[in-house]
Design an enzyme around this catalytic site. Structure first.
Site, mmCIF file in Angstrom:
data_model
loop_
_atom_site.group_PDB
_atom_site.id
_atom_site.type_symbol
_atom_site.label_atom_id
_atom_site.label_comp_id
_atom_site.label_asym_id
_atom_site.label_seq_id
_atom_site.Cartn_x
_atom_site.Cartn_y
_atom_site.Cartn_z
ATOM 1 N N SER A 132 0.838 -1.211 0.000
ATOM 2 C CA SER A 132 0.000 0.000 0.000
ATOM 3 C C SER A 132 0.868 1.254 0.000
ATOM 4 O O SER A 132 0.517 2.258 -0.616
ATOM 5 C CB SER A 132 -0.904 -0.006 1.238
ATOM 6 N N GLY A 344 -25.646 -23.542 0.559
ATOM 7 C CA GLY A 344 -25.351 -24.403 1.706
ATOM 8 C C GLY A 344 -24.110 -25.237 1.458
ATOM 9 O O GLY A 344 -23.120 -24.734 0.909
ATOM 10 N N GLU A 368 -4.409 -4.033 -6.911
ATOM 11 C CA GLU A 368 -4.571 -2.713 -7.551
ATOM 12 C C GLU A 368 -5.104 -1.680 -6.558
ATOM 13 O O GLU A 368 -5.883 -0.796 -6.907
ATOM 14 C CB GLU A 368 -5.425 -2.822 -8.824
HETATM 15 N N1 COS Z 1 -2.379 11.003 -10.231
HETATM 16 C C1 COS Z 1 -1.306 11.798 -10.447
HETATM 17 N N2 COS Z 1 -0.421 12.113 -9.458
HETATM 18 C C2 COS Z 1 -0.649 11.608 -8.228
HETATM 19 C C3 COS Z 1 -1.770 10.777 -7.959
HETATM 20 C C4 COS Z 1 -2.651 10.496 -9.020
HETATM 21 N N3 COS Z 1 -3.718 9.723 -8.848
HETATM 22 N N4 COS Z 1 -1.731 10.430 -6.643
HETATM 23 C C5 COS Z 1 -0.640 11.017 -6.117
HETATM 24 N N5 COS Z 1 0.015 11.747 -7.075
HETATM 25 C C6 COS Z 1 1.189 12.570 -6.902
HETATM 26 C C7 COS Z 1 0.956 13.611 -5.824
HETATM 27 O O1 COS Z 1 0.306 14.744 -6.350
HETATM 28 C C8 COS Z 1 2.363 13.893 -5.329
HETATM 29 O O2 COS Z 1 3.042 14.778 -6.197
HETATM 30 P P1 COS Z 1 3.193 16.382 -5.885
HETATM 31 O O3 COS Z 1 3.797 16.503 -4.539
HETATM 32 O O4 COS Z 1 4.062 16.874 -6.993
HETATM 33 O O5 COS Z 1 1.802 16.917 -5.960
HETATM 34 C C9 COS Z 1 3.062 12.546 -5.470
HETATM 35 O O6 COS Z 1 2.309 11.796 -6.434
HETATM 36 C C10 COS Z 1 3.080 11.803 -4.154
HETATM 37 O O7 COS Z 1 1.733 11.611 -3.754
HETATM 38 P P2 COS Z 1 1.244 11.336 -2.275
HETATM 39 O O8 COS Z 1 1.813 12.359 -1.349
HETATM 40 O O9 COS Z 1 -0.224 11.191 -2.315
HETATM 41 O O10 COS Z 1 1.975 9.923 -1.954
HETATM 42 P P3 COS Z 1 1.758 8.918 -0.761
HETATM 43 O O11 COS Z 1 3.049 8.258 -0.483
HETATM 44 O O12 COS Z 1 1.055 9.590 0.372
HETATM 45 O O13 COS Z 1 0.837 7.717 -1.360
HETATM 46 C C11 COS Z 1 -1.093 6.530 -2.119
HETATM 47 C C12 COS Z 1 -0.309 7.845 -2.036
HETATM 48 C C13 COS Z 1 -1.413 5.904 -0.790
HETATM 49 C C14 COS Z 1 -2.369 6.952 -2.843
HETATM 50 C C15 COS Z 1 -0.278 5.532 -2.995
HETATM 51 O O14 COS Z 1 0.849 5.051 -2.288
HETATM 52 C C16 COS Z 1 -1.090 4.333 -3.450
HETATM 53 O O15 COS Z 1 -1.875 4.432 -4.395
HETATM 54 N N6 COS Z 1 -0.903 3.172 -2.816
HETATM 55 C C17 COS Z 1 -1.522 1.939 -3.269
HETATM 56 C C18 COS Z 1 -0.658 1.288 -4.281
HETATM 57 C C19 COS Z 1 -1.399 0.243 -5.025
HETATM 58 O O16 COS Z 1 -2.498 0.410 -5.480
HETATM 59 N N7 COS Z 1 -0.739 -0.905 -5.173
HETATM 60 C C20 COS Z 1 -1.331 -1.986 -5.862
HETATM 61 C C21 COS Z 1 -0.314 -2.804 -6.481
HETATM 62 S S1 COS Z 1 0.174 -2.302 -8.016
HETATM 63 S S2 COS Z 1 -1.044 -3.365 -9.133
#
Ligand code: COS
Length: 384
Positions: A132, A344, A368
């Protein structure tokens, strides 16, 4: 809101429905037992254009749009999940990085092969310490002359064992990480230092393999940075945009699976006699059927609406895509649970496909992006 489905999409859906019924369903159990999809079925998938649903015509695909993709995935959701998974990475996470952020040369070189199904593309983001928390990847890429040298291990990579190319996220600046320190590369399987590691043993999703990919001083040409030099450090955003895209189709296939489970449950409730009458005449069973149908109806409308919105806007949806994945996958898991309950003891037996749907659907709440991550994304968007 107008959900009029255009004629060309209706025809596509009809074709896929027939393919599911005539070709996929009859071998669903065989695929489960043998843990592999027969080559002739993959060939038929190629002929139907299923590997290129999301790829533009100029690169050899059908580009049927988000609504079209959702409709097709809904049909594929009605049979063994490995079939949609086989075409899923080429249409989704395995091609979209190149399509969204790649340069023209990369698109010309790779997309036609993915669209035809000649090659399989996969998405290599997840690592043991970065599930995650995707920004916590440890794999690195260092520039040495004309090549990047990638080192690291990716795991839980869908279709990894049959991949011809992988979109690989690696650290190019350890300090900056998600903000300018992660770069996305296209890595071909024949590049020196690319290996397939362990093929995992799983609860379900048989017929589709989940693998470890190992990069041991893997030599990747400079031109394989997705989007070229100006995209160095932008790979985390590419990865996030790719994941946003796939969430709608995951929702749609969950709707299809839930629909199939409802149909099997209605059938069973009419035939299975206990206490001298079909169990469908008991209110406790009727309540479950009614709840299943109501939740499927809501999920389907949500899916079609978000997909139409995406087609209308032409850009990724973030909040709505996460809502669709969250709602539809959670809904399908509840429906699967009720389907087992209605059947069942039979619902627990391998003689019927119910237990297979139950196991396979469990993954949709995890991969995902888990349900918890979807909630986090939705809440962040609300509070922005
Ligand atoms: N589209 C474009 N840019 C994005 C974005 C999106 N949907 N989500 C985040 N970003 C950008 C942010 O804007 C930020 O850039 P800026 O500082 O320049 O604005 C950068 O990416 C970092 O984003 P953020 O601070 O949100 O990062 P985090 O580490 O807090 O993580 C989550 C964000 C939790 C949303 C991310 O780690 C995630 O999606 N985790 C799940 C991963 C996943 O789905 N794995 C499945 C396996 S792969 S099949």
């Amino acid at each position: 809101m107008n959900f009029e489905i255009p004629e060309n999409l209706r025809m596509m859906v009809e074709t896929v429905r027939r393919f599911v019924k005539q070709d996929l369903e009859p071998i669903s159990q065989k695929v489960e037992d043998e843990d592999r999809i027969p080559d002739e079925i993959v060939q038929k998938m190629r002929e139907l254009g299923l590997f290129g649903l999301a790829i533009p015509e100029e690169y050899g695909g059908l580009e049927i749009g988000a609504l079209g993709e959702c409709l097709v995935y809904e049909e594929l959701g009605k049979t063994n999940a490995c079939f949609r998974t086989r075409i899923g990475t080429n249409n989704g996470i395995g091609s979209q990085g190149i399509l969204i952020d790649g340069d023209e040369k990369q698109k010309q070189k790779y997309l036609p092969k993915l669209a035809s199904g000649e090659w399989i593309g996969v998405f290599a983001l997840t690592e043991p310490e970065a599930g995650s928390d995707a920004a916590n990847i440890q794999s690195t890429a260092e520039l040495q002359g004309d090549h990047w040298i990638i080192n690291g291990r990716k795991h839980f990579i869908t279709n990894g064992d049959i991949a011809n190319i992988a979109t690989v996220m690696a650290l190019t600046d350890k300090e900056k990480r998600a903000r300018g320190g992660i770069t996305a590369f296209v890595v071909e399987k024949d590049f020196p230092g690319f290996y397939v590691g362990t093929i995992e043993r799983k609860m379900g999703m048989r017929g589709s393999h989940t693998c470890e990919l190992i990069f041991d001083n893997c030599k990747v040409p400079r031109e394989n940075v997705i989007g070229g030099e100006q995209m160095i450090g932008q790979g985390f955003k590419t990865a996030m945009r790719v994941l946003d895209k796939g969430r709608l189709t995951m929702g749609a296939s969950s709707v299809g699976s839930a629909q199939k489970l409802l149909e099997l449950s209605v059938e069973y409730a009419k035939q299975r006699v206990q206490f001298g009458k079909p169990i469908g005449q008991f209110q406790s069973i009727q309540n479950m059927l009614a709840d299943m149908a109501t939740q499927i109806y809501a999920a389907r409308q949500m899916c079609y609406h978000a997909a139409s919105l995406r087609d209308e806007r032409g850009t990724a949806l973030i909040k709505e895509a996460s809502m669709v994945k969250l709602f539809c996958t959670e809904m399908a898991n509840k429906v699967a649970d009720m389907a087992v309950q209605i059947h069942g003891g039979m619902g627990y037996m391998k003689e019927m496909p119910i237990e297979r749907f139950y196991r396979d659907l469990r993954l949709t709440r995890i991969y995902e992006g888990t349900s918890e991550i979807q909630r986090l994304i939705i809440a962040r968007e609300l509070l922005k």
